[in-house]
Motif scaffolding. Structure first.
Motif, mmCIF file in Angstrom:
data_model
loop_
_atom_site.group_PDB
_atom_site.id
_atom_site.type_symbol
_atom_site.label_atom_id
_atom_site.label_comp_id
_atom_site.label_asym_id
_atom_site.label_seq_id
_atom_site.Cartn_x
_atom_site.Cartn_y
_atom_site.Cartn_z
ATOM 1 N N UNK A 178 7.014 9.641 5.976
ATOM 2 C CA UNK A 178 6.689 8.773 7.102
ATOM 3 C C UNK A 178 7.418 9.219 8.365
ATOM 4 N N UNK A 179 8.646 9.699 8.201
ATOM 5 C CA UNK A 179 9.404 10.162 9.351
ATOM 6 C C UNK A 179 8.744 11.348 10.041
ATOM 7 N N UNK A 180 8.166 12.260 9.250
ATOM 8 C CA UNK A 180 7.456 13.382 9.842
ATOM 9 C C UNK A 180 6.255 12.923 10.652
ATOM 10 N N UNK A 181 5.538 11.943 10.119
ATOM 11 C CA UNK A 181 4.391 11.389 10.840
ATOM 12 C C UNK A 181 4.833 10.742 12.143
ATOM 13 N N UNK B 74 -3.133 8.290 4.899
ATOM 14 C CA UNK B 74 -2.413 7.133 4.373
ATOM 15 C C UNK B 74 -1.108 6.912 5.132
ATOM 16 N N UNK B 75 -0.423 8.006 5.457
ATOM 17 C CA UNK B 75 0.816 7.885 6.234
ATOM 18 C C UNK B 75 0.532 7.339 7.626
ATOM 19 N N UNK B 76 -0.585 7.739 8.210
ATOM 20 C CA UNK B 76 -0.944 7.227 9.536
ATOM 21 C C UNK B 76 -1.184 5.725 9.492
ATOM 22 N N UNK C 176 0.830 -1.206 0.000
ATOM 23 C CA UNK C 176 0.000 0.000 0.000
ATOM 24 C C UNK C 176 0.867 1.259 0.000
ATOM 25 N N UNK C 177 0.405 2.278 -0.711
ATOM 26 C CA UNK C 177 1.122 3.553 -0.804
ATOM 27 C C UNK C 177 1.210 4.221 0.567
ATOM 28 N N UNK C 178 2.314 4.914 0.815
ATOM 29 C CA UNK C 178 2.481 5.621 2.089
ATOM 30 C C UNK C 178 1.757 6.957 2.097
#
Length: 245
Positions: A214-217, A187-189, A168-170
Motif C-alpha cells: 500500500x505504501x508503494x501505491x 485492489x491496492x488502488x 477487503x484484501x489490499x
C-alpha cells in the motif's frame, strides 16, 4: 517473562524498524526478549506457490530455532497464521516426527497484539500517538487469527477513523501480487482510496507486507498518508515519541 522474537524475513530485510519497535514495546512492559539467530523464513512464499517440499526444511528450522521458549512473538499476522495453519499440514505429510514437534510449537506462537491482550492481559501499553489513524486488518490477521484493533483504542492522543471496506484484501497476497500484478494494483488502488477518504494521516496495519504494498501505491500517487506498523505506534510514548524519518 522471557519471549523469543520471531522477527520475520520481511521485517528483517525491508522494515527492521518494526522489529526494533516490537522489542522496545515488550521491554517497556517488563518482558525480556531473545532473538534466536537460527530463525529464518517461515516458508509462506513457497507454500503459497505450491512448493510444499521446499517448505519442510524451513518448518524444521523454525521448530529448532524456537525450542525451549514458552512464548514466541511475531509482529506479523501472516507469518503466525502460516505457522499455525500451514506448518501442521506440511509436517503431517513430511513424517519423521515433525508433526509432533510442530504440534508442540504452534500453541506458543503469538502475533504481537494477541500476545499483548491475551497473554499479558493489557490493552493500554502506555502509548502516545497524537495523530488520526485508520486501521487495515490484513487477510491472515482478520480471517485466520481473528485479530482486531484493540490495542489501538487505548493509545493516548490517537484518533481512530473507521476504514470503509476494511475487510477487503489490499491486493498483496504474497506471490499473488507477482503473478497477478494488474489485479493486485487495482485492489491496492481501491484500498488506498478508501484510506485516503478517512482523512487519516497514518494507515496502520499488523503486516509489513501489506503496508509495503500500500505504501508503494501511496508514494506513486504522491498521497499524504503514511503506512505504519502497529508496533511502531504502540512503541511511541510521550517521552519517546515516534518521529517520521
Amino acid at each position: 517473562m522471557r519471549v523469543a522474537l520471531f522477527a520475520t524475513c520481511v521485517n528483517d530485510a525491508l522494515m527492521p524498524s518494526t522489529a526494533i519497535a516490537t522489542v522496545r514495546l515488550l521491554e517497556r512492559l517488563g518482558v525480556e526478549v531473545d532473538f534466536p539467530a537460527a530463525q529464518s523464513c517461515c516458508g509462506q512464499p513457497q507454500y503459497n506457490s505450491g512448493y510444499r517440499r521446499a517448505c519442510e526444511p524451513l518448518v524444521r528450522r523454525t521448530v529448532r530455532a524456537f525450542a525451549g521458549y514458552r512464548h514466541v512473538v511475531a509482529p506479523s499476522g501472516s507469518c503466525v497464521a502460516t505457522v499455525r495453519t500451514a506448518h501442521p499440514r506440511i509436517a503431517a505429510r513430511a513424517g519423521g516426527g515433525l508433526a509432533a514437534a510442530v504440534g508442540e510449537l504452534t500453541p506458543r506462537v503469538y502475533e504481537l497484539s494477541e500476545f499483548l491482550v491475551d497473554v499479558l492481559g493489557v490493552e493500554d501499553v502506555g502509548a502516545w500517538f497524537p495523530h488520526p489513524v485508520t486501521y487495515h486488518p490484513s487477510c491472515h490477521g482478520l480471517r485466520l487469527l481473528g485479530l482486531g484493533d484493540r490495542p489501538l483504542r487505548a493509545v493516548r492522543g490517537l484518533k481512530l477513523l473507521e476504514l470503509p471496506g476494511a475487510e477487503e484484501c489490499c491486493g498483496f497476497g504474497g506471490t499473488f501480487a507477482l503473478k497477478n500484478a494488474a489485479v493486485s494494483a487495482a485492489m491496492a488502488a481501491d484500498k488506498t482510496a478508501a484510506a485516503l477518504a478517512t482523512g487519516a494521516e497514518v494507515l496502520c496495519g499488523g503486516d509489513t507486507s501489506c503496508l509495503l504494498h500500500l505504501g508503494g501505491t501511496l508514494r506513486r500517487q504522491g498521497a499524504p498518508l503514511r503506512p505504519l506498523h502497529l508496533a511502531e505506534i504502540l512503541a511511541s510514548t510521550e517521552a519517546e515519541p515516534w518521529r517520521a524519518p
